[in-house]
Structures are given as structure tokens and as C-alpha cells.
Design a protein around this motif. Sequence first.
Motif, short mmCIF file in Angstrom:
data_model
loop_
_atom_site.label_atom_id
_atom_site.label_comp_id
_atom_site.label_asym_id
_atom_site.label_seq_id
_atom_site.Cartn_x
_atom_site.Cartn_y
_atom_site.Cartn_z
N SER A 64 0.84 -1.21 0.00
CA SER A 64 0.00 0.00 0.00
C SER A 64 0.87 1.25 0.00
N GLN A 65 1.90 1.23 0.83
CA GLN A 65 2.81 2.38 0.90
C GLN A 65 3.52 2.60 -0.42
N GLY A 66 3.96 1.51 -1.05
CA GLY A 66 4.69 1.64 -2.30
C GLY A 66 3.83 2.03 -3.48
N TRP A 67 2.58 1.56 -3.50
CA TRP A 67 1.70 1.82 -4.63
C TRP A 67 0.89 3.09 -4.48
N GLY A 68 0.78 3.57 -3.27
CA GLY A 68 -0.07 4.73 -3.06
C GLY A 68 -1.54 4.40 -3.22
#
Length: 331
Positions: A64-68
Amino acid sequence: MSPSLARRRLLTAAASLAAAALLHSPAAWAQGPNWPTRPVKLVVPFPAGTAPDVAARLLADKLSQGWGQSVVVDNRPGAGAIPGMVAAARSAPDGYTIAFVPAAAATITPFVHKNPQYDINTDFVAVAPVATAPMMIVVDARSDVHNLADLARLSRSKPGKLNFAAAQVNSLPHLTGAMLDRLGKLGMFTVPYQGSPAAVNGVLGGDALMTIDGIAGLVQHVKAGKLRALAITSDKRLPGFEDIPTASETYKGFESVGWFGLFVPTGTPQPIVDAINAHTNKAMANPDLVQRFAELGMYPRTGSAASLKDFTQEQQQLFKRWVAELGLQAQ
């Protein structure tokens, strides 16, 4: 309908199909897919609180953090992981539904269910390995059983009278316990429960002597002094659990390790498969995630989609042999 209107509709439909084909062509994805642009669903075919669920949520947070974009864990528990796997297999092959597949769903269910309703080799595409998850053999901390030798002596003294709490029938813990019983000639009676929490309660309540499950689902009870760990099912002692012997130290060559991998429905565009693989490998190499996994007795793995496919097929052959040796019949 007038001929002109029919012709316009036909041309419009043809244009839409051409646009869709262009969108999914290799050339269109050459610079990388414009994905994800909305939340992604991570289907976990096991209940909340189990080892697969814990691992999936840790990974989902990093992705989630990496993909936004939100990565939402969707628990779909059921016998043999079938409901969750079928739901994932029937999802649109667009990268927005990813199956978080535990070992049993890929390597045991196909051999113990006559109609599992999915085929991991044809309905899915392997994407990325996630982690290995050795299991732990535990008893009530109040018992007089302190190791596997104690377990064997007690079990043999009361053949058929002591219970092994299997977290779920035909699950990886179940087959692991059955193989251990066979190797050690323990003569324990297997009682299937509906999941790890129920099996643990069976041991704590005195209805069963022993259970086996992923470390993630048991470690809190061990640390709290409620359960005693007799052994780990990996072939080597684990970092952070060095004081717990391996089952192979008592039964030479015995090893049974859970694992997790990401799969998507067949037909998912290759650029999206490649993107998920790259992002998952990056997440699983994150020091914070590595440490969190290690605390739960899970060990991150990275690698290509091809490596996961090959590993899955190797594991299928192993458990096909186990099922035959145990004389299990497909139900």
C-alpha cells in the motif's frame, strides 16, 4: 433498426475492441503499466488471525505504501481454502485481485478433494514468492511433556487414547502431524478442529495433548507461558528460536514447512505480473518487514515468478507422495 444505425453501432463496437486490444498489447505496456489506479484486493483463503492472514496483512501494508493505493485483505476461509481460491480464480485478470496462496492451497487440496474447483497450474499465474513459515509442535505448558521423546513415551504408553488437535482436516498441520505420528509410531488419535484458535483451545482445555501450526499463530501463547514448544518443523534451528530443537533432531530427515506466494488469475497482463513481482521483492527485502516476519517465525523469500512456479510444482510432487503414504482418500 435502420441499416445506417446498425452500421454505426457495428463500427463503434469494432473500434472499442480495437482500443482494448491496443491497450493490452506489449507495445502499449512497454513503458510500464499504468497500474494500480485504485485499491487492490488481496484474497486470503484462511481466517483472520492465522499465519497466512498475519503475513498477508504485513505485506499488504508495505505494498500500500509503495503503490499509493490501498491493498485490502479479503479473508475467504473454507474447507481446503477452496472458497477463497475459487473467488480469486474467477476474478477479472486485471491485477486488482491477487491471491495470497498458502502451501496447502497449492499442494494439498488438489490431492485430497475430488473436485477442488480450481487448478493452481491452469487457473493462476505464479507471481512472487513471499516467505517460508516453519511450524511449531506444542503442548499445554502444564503438562509433563518437554520434548518429542517425552511425547513418544507418553503416546506409546496410551495408544489411541491421546489426541492430536489438527487445526483443520487435510491441512498442512494435519498432514504434518499425521506424518510425525507415522514416523514416531505414536498411535495418537487425530481430532480435526475448525482452525488454529480452536485447536489451541483444545490443547489448553485438556481435550488434546498436542497441536501443530504456523509459529505466527502459536508464538504469543508460548511467550505467555500457556503453551510449551517441543520442536520446530524446519530442518535447522531458527533465528530467534534457537532454544527450540527441530523435529529432525529426533526424527532424522523430517521436515515440513509452510510457505506463501502471490498468484493472479490466468490472463493477467505480463507487465502487471512483472510489476507485482518487483514490488513484492522490494517489500520482502525491507529490513522492518524482515524483522517483523522473523519475530513471527516467518522468513521472507524473494525471486522470480518462474522460481515460484517451479517450487510449487516440486512441492506438489512431495505432498502427492505424502498423501499416498498416509493412505488419504480424496473426498
